[in-house]
Design a protein around this motif. Structure first.
Motif, PDB file in Angstrom:
ATOM      1  N   GLU A 166     -52.450  -1.034  50.688  1.00  0.00           N
ATOM      2  CA  GLU A 166     -52.200   0.360  51.034  1.00  0.00           C
ATOM      3  C   GLU A 166     -51.188   0.874  50.023  1.00  0.00           C
ATOM      4  O   GLU A 166     -50.691   0.099  49.207  1.00  0.00           O
ATOM      5  CB  GLU A 166     -51.686   0.502  52.465  1.00  0.00           C
ATOM      6  N   GLU A 209     -59.059   5.568  47.527  1.00  0.00           N
ATOM      7  CA  GLU A 209     -59.504   5.725  48.909  1.00  0.00           C
ATOM      8  C   GLU A 209     -58.902   4.618  49.787  1.00  0.00           C
ATOM      9  O   GLU A 209     -59.160   3.432  49.569  1.00  0.00           O
ATOM     10  CB  GLU A 209     -61.035   5.669  48.969  1.00  0.00           C
ATOM     11  N   PRO A 210     -58.082   4.982  50.791  1.00  0.00           N
ATOM     12  CA  PRO A 210     -57.437   3.958  51.636  1.00  0.00           C
ATOM     13  C   PRO A 210     -58.421   3.009  52.315  1.00  0.00           C
ATOM     14  O   PRO A 210     -58.104   1.825  52.504  1.00  0.00           O
ATOM     15  CB  PRO A 210     -56.677   4.784  52.681  1.00  0.00           C
ATOM     16  N   ARG A 211     -59.606   3.481  52.666  1.00  0.00           N
ATOM     17  CA  ARG A 211     -60.578   2.609  53.346  1.00  0.00           C
ATOM     18  C   ARG A 211     -61.093   1.492  52.442  1.00  0.00           C
ATOM     19  O   ARG A 211     -61.587   0.482  52.929  1.00  0.00           O
ATOM     20  CB  ARG A 211     -61.758   3.432  53.875  1.00  0.00           C
ATOM     21  N   GLN A 212     -60.974   1.673  51.125  1.00  0.00           N
ATOM     22  CA  GLN A 212     -61.423   0.636  50.188  1.00  0.00           C
ATOM     23  C   GLN A 212     -60.480  -0.569  50.173  1.00  0.00           C
ATOM     24  O   GLN A 212     -60.849  -1.653  49.762  1.00  0.00           O
ATOM     25  CB  GLN A 212     -61.534   1.211  48.765  1.00  0.00           C
ATOM     26  N   LYS A 215     -61.893   6.945  40.229  1.00  0.00           N
ATOM     27  CA  LYS A 215     -60.609   7.394  40.782  1.00  0.00           C
ATOM     28  C   LYS A 215     -60.650   7.379  42.297  1.00  0.00           C
ATOM     29  O   LYS A 215     -59.748   6.856  42.955  1.00  0.00           O
ATOM     30  CB  LYS A 215     -60.279   8.820  40.316  1.00  0.00           C
ATOM     31  N   ASN A 216     -61.708   7.965  42.854  1.00  0.00           N
ATOM     32  CA  ASN A 216     -61.828   8.040  44.314  1.00  0.00           C
ATOM     33  C   ASN A 216     -61.926   6.648  44.926  1.00  0.00           C
ATOM     34  O   ASN A 216     -61.328   6.381  45.970  1.00  0.00           O
ATOM     35  CB  ASN A 216     -63.027   8.894  44.715  1.00  0.00           C
ATOM     36  N   LYS A 217     -62.671   5.755  44.296  1.00  0.00           N
ATOM     37  CA  LYS A 217     -62.812   4.388  44.824  1.00  0.00           C
ATOM     38  C   LYS A 217     -61.463   3.666  44.838  1.00  0.00           C
ATOM     39  O   LYS A 217     -61.115   2.994  45.807  1.00  0.00           O
ATOM     40  CB  LYS A 217     -63.823   3.606  43.992  1.00  0.00           C
TER      41      LYS A 217
END
Length: 194
Positions: A141, A64-67, A59-61
């Motif tokens: 994004e 995460e916007p940086r991904q 979920k976090n991956k």
């Protein structure tokens, strides 16, 4: 860990609790484990690929916007898609987000000429005097209602919006409302990203 993919229907909330008279995930004819939750969301008036899991690392991956996880959408728009529309969508443009001006990141925009998806329920309102067209838009994004804001900014208001793909995972030929559990190789492709 459990991993599911859903072709979310139009008019359904991306949550298990109903609000405002809208259908929710609990209304689907599927027995989800109590531990799974949607990864991100699709607005009630959007359709398409929605992932549900109890894997918080995944979920976090994915969120995460940086991904910069790419997401591809198919949009039916009011008007004819021209090359200048696609160029503006690809180069980035100004949209409003939370009352502020946001300049969108580079995207991939293409006029769509493939098979038209099955009709949604209720169907998009048809008007003889206003042409419609289809385009795909891949963004990395995820601002609230971003695709709709982007197409409107170039003069092509979105009439219907379907998320086709997240990273390497595609909606493919899933029917509206269909749910299936992901295979190990599909989960692996999601975890390695692009």
């Amino acid at each position: 860990m459990r991993y599911f993919v859903l072709h979310k229907p139009y008019g359904m909330l991306s949550q298990f609790t109903s609000e405002g008279g809208h259908a929710c995930l609990a209304d689907l004819n599927f027995d989800f484990p109590k531990s799974v939750y949607p990864v991100g969301r699709l607005d009630h008036d959007s359709e398409g690929l929605l992932i549900l899991t109890d894997d918080n690392l995944l979920k976090n991956k994915l969120l995460e916007p940086r991904q910069k996880m790419p997401k591809t959408y198919l949009a039916q728009v009011e008007g004819q898609v021209e090359p200048e529309h696609l160029k503006k969508l690809e180069n980035g443009l100004e949209i409003k987000h939370k009352g502020k001006v946001h300049f969108t990141q580079r995207a991939v925009a293409k006029r769509y000429s493939g098979a038209i998806p099955e009709e949604r329920d209720p169907p998009v309102r048809f008007r003889k005097t206003v042409p419609t067209d289809w385009l795909t838009l891949t963004i990395s994004e995820g601002k609230n209602r971003q695709v709709r804001k982007m197409t409107a900014a170039v003069g092509l208001p979105t009439l219907r919006l379907i998320r086709l793909q997240i990273g390497q995972l595609a909606l493919a030929n899933m029917a509206i409302g269909e749910v299936r559990e992901l295979k190990k190789e599909e989960i692996y492709r999601l975890t390695i990203g692009q």
